[in-house]
Scaffold this active site. Structure first.
Site, mmCIF file in Angstrom:
data_model
loop_
_atom_site.group_PDB
_atom_site.id
_atom_site.type_symbol
_atom_site.label_atom_id
_atom_site.label_comp_id
_atom_site.label_asym_id
_atom_site.label_seq_id
_atom_site.Cartn_x
_atom_site.Cartn_y
_atom_site.Cartn_z
ATOM 1 N N PRO A 1 1.822 4.693 1.240
ATOM 2 C CA PRO A 1 1.294 5.279 -0.002
ATOM 3 C C PRO A 1 0.121 4.489 -0.568
ATOM 4 C CG PRO A 1 3.674 5.168 -0.093
ATOM 5 C CD PRO A 1 3.235 4.316 1.061
ATOM 6 N N GLU A 2 -1.065 5.000 -0.303
ATOM 7 C CA GLU A 2 -2.277 4.462 -0.901
ATOM 8 C C GLU A 2 -2.723 5.458 -1.973
ATOM 9 O OE1 GLU A 2 -5.105 3.062 2.035
ATOM 10 O OE2 GLU A 2 -3.540 2.864 3.529
ATOM 11 N N LYS B 1 -2.281 2.271 -6.760
ATOM 12 C CA LYS B 1 -1.075 2.774 -6.099
ATOM 13 C C LYS B 1 0.107 2.888 -7.050
ATOM 14 C CE LYS B 1 -2.692 0.361 -1.957
ATOM 15 N NZ LYS B 1 -2.418 -0.722 -0.984
ATOM 16 N N ARG C 1 12.538 1.665 3.110
ATOM 17 C CA ARG C 1 12.526 0.221 3.371
ATOM 18 C C ARG C 1 12.807 -0.620 2.136
ATOM 19 N NH1 ARG C 1 7.465 -1.104 7.155
ATOM 20 N NH2 ARG C 1 8.206 -3.206 6.840
ATOM 21 N N ARG D 1 -3.882 -8.152 8.914
ATOM 22 C CA ARG D 1 -3.535 -6.738 9.079
ATOM 23 C C ARG D 1 -4.306 -6.174 10.257
ATOM 24 N NH1 ARG D 1 -1.827 -4.842 4.280
ATOM 25 N NH2 ARG D 1 -0.859 -3.228 5.536
#
Length: 269
Positions: free
Chosen positions: A2-3, A59, A112, A256
């Site tokens: 989710p950006e 976000k 998660r 990343r």
DNA sequence: TTAAGTGTTGCTCT
DNA sequence: AAGAGCAACACTTA
């Protein structure tokens, strides 16, 4: 996942499905996701309030809940928001569930369990306390401000775009797309762009995020709804550049994994 | 079967 | 100042 575009689509989903409904009860299945409030307090304060306006900063999503203030939601790596019609089965990974007086419901899902649910008085004060930079799509965020942020640090572009204190809303996936559309290598230094590159990066940042929102490119239909010129569907092994057909490269940037086209986004710039 | 990898963030250490 | 490493967690992929 989710950006900014995903969270904006959650916000619109919430607005169309839940605005105006009165909260009957709130059930917290995982108290570890709460911050600054315990499950009983949250339930007590939410009960009886009505869902009002919604806002988004980066976000983070905020929902007005009457005199309880604003319910703040962060979705971590794979959280989501789902409206439940009367009779709908309880979905998996439902960590916080709101039941409305009319039988509808709202589920905050988070497989998660990396995320955050808060209750705040003032979203702007919360954003300031979290040290969030300006929202990437805020109309009041100006190009000159963005360019000052680029010039004020020597960091790699990809790391800077993902830094929520610099610009709020961009994560690993969309930083790749923005840099691809701007034709800038992820490890270019932010203070070494020329004027045309700075302007191009700004314009592509806005264009990419606006396009994703307009296309409804949320979590589920991400790749199929994006325009064919986009890199995101090719973010994988054996991906091909949608512009030139070259093999897409993957490398670590700031810990990343980033994907880029070595031909369209040359290191030297 | 097992282990590495993953869309986020915040912390510590250097 | 800024990057590396790690931890939180659960699931997918190799």
């Amino acid at each position: 996942m989710p950006e900014l575009p995903d969270v904006e689509l959650f916000r619109r989903h919430l607005d169309t499905s839940c605005h105006g409904r009165t909260i009957l009860s709130a059930t917290v299945a995982d108290p570890k996701l709460l911050s600054g409030i315990d499950a009983a307090q949250l339930a007590r304060r939410l009960a009886g309030t009505r869902i009002g306006a919604s806002r988004r900063h980066g976000k983070h999503l905020f929902v007005a809940v009457g005199d309880a203030g604003w319910l703040g939601l962060h979705f971590g790596m794979n959280g989501s928001l789902l409206h439940l019609a009367p009779g709908d089965a309880d979905p998996s990974y439902d960590r916080v569930r709101i039941d409305f007086a009319d039988g509808h419901g709202l589920a905050y899902l988070n497989p998660r369990r990396i995320g955050e649910v808060v209750l705040v008085d003032d979203p702007d004060a919360f954003a300031a306390a979290e040290r969030l930079g300006p929202d990437a799509l805020d109309p009041k965020f100006e190009r000159a401000d963005f360019e000052r942020r680029l010039a004020g640090t020597r960091r790699e572009l990809k790391a800077l775009l993902m830094d929520q204190a610099a610009v709020a809303g961009i994560g690993n996936i969309y930083s790749d797309e923005i840099l691809f559309q701007a034709r800038l290598h992820p490890s270019r230094r932010s203070d070494r762009l020329d004027a045309a590159e700075r302007r191009h990066l700004w314009e592509q940042m806005r264009a990419v995020l606006e396009t994703a929102v307009a296309a409804g490119a949320g979590a589920e239909r991400l790749t199929e709804r994006l325009p064919s010129r986009c890199l995101i569907p090719q973010r994988k092994r054996d991906g091909r550049c949608p512009r030139c057909g070259a093999a897409i490269a993957a490398a670590k940037f700031g810990g990343r994994t980033g994907y880029f086209c070595p031909r369209c986004q040359p290191q030297g710039g």
